[in-house]
Design a protein around this motif. Structure first.
Motif, PDB file in Angstrom:
ATOM      1  N   ASP B  42       1.138  -1.447   0.024  1.00 60.47           N
ATOM      2  CA  ASP B  42       0.068  -0.335   0.199  1.00 60.47           C
ATOM      3  C   ASP B  42       1.075   1.172   0.074  1.00 60.47           C
ATOM      4  OD1 ASP B  42      -1.859   2.106   0.188  1.00 60.47           O
ATOM      5  OD2 ASP B  42      -2.855   1.388   1.859  1.00 60.47           O
ATOM      6  N   ALA B  43       0.906   1.707  -0.868  1.00 63.75           N
ATOM      7  CA  ALA B  43       2.362   2.662  -1.157  1.00 63.75           C
ATOM      8  C   ALA B  43       1.402   4.410  -0.657  1.00 63.75           C
ATOM      9  CB  ALA B  43       2.190   2.969  -3.108  1.00 63.75           C
ATOM     10  N   GLU B  44       0.279   3.987  -0.740  1.00 60.34           N
ATOM     11  CA  GLU B  44      -0.457   4.801  -0.188  1.00 60.34           C
ATOM     12  C   GLU B  44      -0.355   5.258   1.278  1.00 60.34           C
ATOM     13  OE1 GLU B  44      -1.291   7.916  -1.944  1.00 60.34           O
ATOM     14  OE2 GLU B  44      -2.034   8.896  -0.534  1.00 60.34           O
ATOM     15  N   LEU B  45      -0.207   4.279   2.227  1.00 65.04           N
ATOM     16  CA  LEU B  45      -0.449   4.443   3.666  1.00 65.04           C
ATOM     17  C   LEU B  45       0.894   4.662   3.633  1.00 65.04           C
ATOM     18  CD1 LEU B  45      -1.061   3.343   6.146  1.00 65.04           C
ATOM     19  CD2 LEU B  45      -0.400   0.937   5.598  1.00 65.04           C
ATOM     20  N   ALA B  46       2.000   4.242   2.707  1.00 65.02           N
ATOM     21  CA  ALA B  46       3.627   4.686   3.838  1.00 65.02           C
ATOM     22  C   ALA B  46       3.801   6.327   2.830  1.00 65.02           C
ATOM     23  CB  ALA B  46       4.179   3.721   1.870  1.00 65.02           C
ATOM     24  N   ARG B  47       3.295   6.318   2.178  1.00 68.58           N
ATOM     25  CA  ARG B  47       3.547   8.543   2.147  1.00 68.58           C
ATOM     26  C   ARG B  47       2.762   8.593   3.116  1.00 68.58           C
ATOM     27  NH1 ARG B  47       1.692   7.046  -2.884  1.00 68.58           N
ATOM     28  NH2 ARG B  47       3.926   6.569  -4.773  1.00 68.58           N
ATOM     29  N   THR B  48       1.744   9.212   3.574  1.00 68.65           N
ATOM     30  CA  THR B  48       0.420   9.274   4.414  1.00 68.65           C
ATOM     31  C   THR B  48       1.237   8.881   6.769  1.00 68.65           C
ATOM     32  OG1 THR B  48      -0.582   7.405   4.962  1.00 68.65           O
ATOM     33  CG2 THR B  48      -1.216   9.448   4.072  1.00 68.65           C
ATOM     34  N   THR B  49       2.479   8.042   6.016  1.00 63.77           N
ATOM     35  CA  THR B  49       3.091   7.182   7.554  1.00 63.77           C
ATOM     36  C   THR B  49       4.536   8.393   7.324  1.00 63.77           C
ATOM     37  OG1 THR B  49       2.098   5.096   7.006  1.00 63.77           O
ATOM     38  CG2 THR B  49       4.428   5.621   8.528  1.00 63.77           C
ATOM     39  N   ILE B  50       4.922   8.411   6.037  1.00 58.05           N
ATOM     40  CA  ILE B  50       5.971   8.973   6.387  1.00 58.05           C
ATOM     41  C   ILE B  50       5.734  11.110   6.882  1.00 58.05           C
ATOM     42  CG2 ILE B  50       7.783  10.697   4.445  1.00 58.05           C
ATOM     43  CD1 ILE B  50       8.234   7.689   3.192  1.00 58.05           C
ATOM     44  N   CYS B 105       8.919   2.803   4.656  1.00 56.35           N
ATOM     45  CA  CYS B 105       8.205   2.996   4.107  1.00 56.35           C
ATOM     46  C   CYS B 105       8.182   3.596   2.873  1.00 56.35           C
ATOM     47  CB  CYS B 105       7.089   5.165   4.542  1.00 56.35           C
ATOM     48  SG  CYS B 105       6.193   3.684   6.512  1.00 56.35           S
ATOM     49  N   GLU B 106       9.749   3.991   2.111  1.00 55.05           N
ATOM     50  CA  GLU B 106      10.361   4.513   0.911  1.00 55.05           C
ATOM     51  C   GLU B 106      10.698   3.060   0.347  1.00 55.05           C
ATOM     52  OE1 GLU B 106      12.715   8.063   2.659  1.00 55.05           O
ATOM     53  OE2 GLU B 106      13.749   6.276   2.645  1.00 55.05           O
ATOM     54  N   ARG B 107      11.056   1.919   1.210  1.00 52.77           N
ATOM     55  CA  ARG B 107      10.988   0.786   0.551  1.00 52.77           C
ATOM     56  C   ARG B 107       9.767   0.250   0.283  1.00 52.77           C
ATOM     57  NH1 ARG B 107      17.207  -0.465  -1.317  1.00 52.77           N
ATOM     58  NH2 ARG B 107      17.859   1.416   0.603  1.00 52.77           N
TER      59      ARG B 107
END
Lengths: 275, 228
Positions: B42-50, B105-107
């Motif tokens: 889930d790239a979107e979740l990763a972005r919001t986490t960053i 998250c970047e990975r």
């Protein structure tokens, strides 16, 4: 080592200092005024050429304890003393001990600088020697000058007063007066120096001078420092003893006592959780 | 437990304790979300986490300032001194954990762009284990429970063991299938980051033991001291 409620063996100086000879050994000391006990069954070793700080709340018996160490406590009417205090293994309360001579070996500096205000700086330094009759033998002037210079130098005051030794003791600042009192105590060449709140009337700079001096003095003298200021105990001493209600709660190397006290009561006192 | 006579001091120490717990809560959340972003691609979740890392960085600065203020104004001693020393170290570990969550998250974003690798044995277990360690160590901190902190230290061996298993499996796969290289390298990094999280949880646990008992158990055995 300590902790646990009574009955228990009274805490003493830790074994960590077992390698250093004991200069003063307090054994089961009881002291008080009339029927009121102030110090109870206190046992404590003061290692030679170390600084022992004594801390504890007001009325815990700190001053009474140090005043028992050079037999000044007994000068107060109604004072009581029991147990023993050994200086180099000899009981200072033994019958054959002359308290006046004893106080030459165990000098004292008080809370408020108390030089003789109208007496000259030079005479203030010599006052202790004159009182104990040590100058009676007719020592030569250069020898006496040497005593004055040495005592003032050891008290870190010489450079400030060497050109005005005839000036009155009362003309000095508070911090200088306290160092003059230290010089007066050192002039009789004591082995132990008792300091009862020596900085409580001084500003931080004068306090730092005295603490710096304590660091130097410990090379020659055994020092017992009573202080209300925990930071001062932390800065200036090798060992710290915590007293409460006349009992020794804990005595440990200063660094350990202030980072990791063994007894809950010590922890509460030094972190300010008392009363 | 008796309170400080000076109530303002007491409340400063309590506030610092609460801030550390809040910061820890945030980084735990970041790690949980990073692990989910990886597992669910889930790239979107990763972005919001960053984006959460900014708050963690602010926490670090503010907690440091609070510690310095207490040191300067209160001259803490004994347990209080150990608490401040501990807080100054914990805040660094917590901030690094936040950074590692960002790295994860970047990975996750990179991996989500590529076809999925078939599951790597041990990787999910590593992620779950380090999250448990983080949670347990902060619980140990909150309860001032040295035994629970020591249990966290012991669990790091399992993290290391799992890491080496993951490493072997990934290397084997990459040597057999060149098309797995890119994804394999990202996944290797993920495993390394999870292993680092275990190390930070261990650091935190050692700090908690110091806080509670005044014992420094770091590098126990290597310095010739008694075992932790």
């Amino acid at each position: 080592m300590i902790a646990a409620p009574a009955p228990r063996a009274p805490p003493t100086t830790t074994a960590a200092d077992a390698t250093t000879p004991v200069k003063l050994a307090v054994r089961a000391l009881d002291a008080g005024f009339g029927a009121t006990p102030v110090v109870r069954q206190l046992t404590l070793d003061v290692p030679e050429r170390r600084v022992l700080a004594i801390i504890g709340p007001s009325g815990c018996g700190k001053s009474t304890l140090v005043r028992c160490l050079n037999r000044m406590h007994e000068l107060v009417p109604g004072a009581t003393v029991g147990g023993s205090v050994l200086l180099d293994d000899h009981d200072i309360y033994a019958r054959d001990v002359d308290p006046v001579l004893l106080r030459r070996r165990i000098g004292m500096v008080f809370q408020k600088p108390n030089p003789f205000p109208t007496m000259s700086i030079r005479e203030n330094v010599l006052a202790g020697l004159r009182l104990t009759g040590a100058l009676r033998g007719g020592r030569k002037q250069p020898a006496i000058d040497g005593i004055v210079e040495q005592a003032l130098t050891r008290a870190a005051l010489w450079d400030e007063v060497k050109d005005r030794l005839a000036a009155a003791g009362g003309s000095l600042s508070g911090g200088q007066q306290q160092r003059l009192c230290i010089a007066r105590a050192l002039a009789v060449e004591p082995e132990v120096l008792l300091m009862d709140e020596p900085c409580s009337a001084l500003d931080p700079i004068a306090t730092a001078r005295i603490e710096d001096l304590i660091h130097v003095l410990r090379e020659r003298y055994t020092i017992v420092l009573v202080t209300h200021n925990m930071q001062q105990a932390a800065r200036a001493s090798d060992l710290t003893a915590f007293l409460l209600h006349g009992e020794l709660i804990e005595c440990a190397p200063t660094e350990r006592l202030f980072t990791q006290p063994s007894d809950r009561r010590t922890e509460d006192y030094i972190t300010g959780k008392f009363g | 437990m008796p309170r400080h006579t000076d109530r303002e001091y007491e409340s400063e120490l309590r506030a610092l304790n609460d801030r550390l717990l809040k910061m820890a809560g945030r980084v735990e959340e970041m790690v949980a979300q990073a692990a989910r972003a990886l597992a669910e691609r889930d790239a979107e979740l990763a972005r919001t986490t960053i984006l959460l890392d900014e708050t963690v960085n602010t926490d670090e600065v503010e907690i440091d300032e609070a510690c310095q203020s207490i040191l300067a104004r209160r001259q803490p001693l004994a347990g209080d001194l150990r608490f401040i020393a501990c807080a100054l170290k914990m805040v660094t570990d917590l901030e690094r954990i936040g950074d590692i969550a960002v790295n994860l998250c970047e990975r996750a974003i990179e991996l989500a762009r590529e076809a999925a690798l078939s599951p790597i044995a041990g990787l999910g277990q590593m992620a779950a284990l380090v999250q448990e360690m983080l949670k347990d160590v902060m619980d140990a901190f909150n309860a001032r429970a040295a035994d629970r902190a020591r249990a966290v230290v012991r669990r790091d061996d399992l993290v290391d063991e799992l890491y080496h298993g993951v490493l072997r499996e990934l290397l084997a796969r990459m040597s057999q299938d060149a098309s797995a290289l890119q994804r394999g390298i990202h996944t290797l990094a993920v495993a390394k980051f999870l292993e680092r999280l275990g190390d930070h949880a261990t650091n935190l646990a050692e700090e908690v033991v110091f806080l509670v008992e005044g014992k420094d158990i770091r590098h126990a055995g290597k310095r010739g001291g008694p075992p932790a």
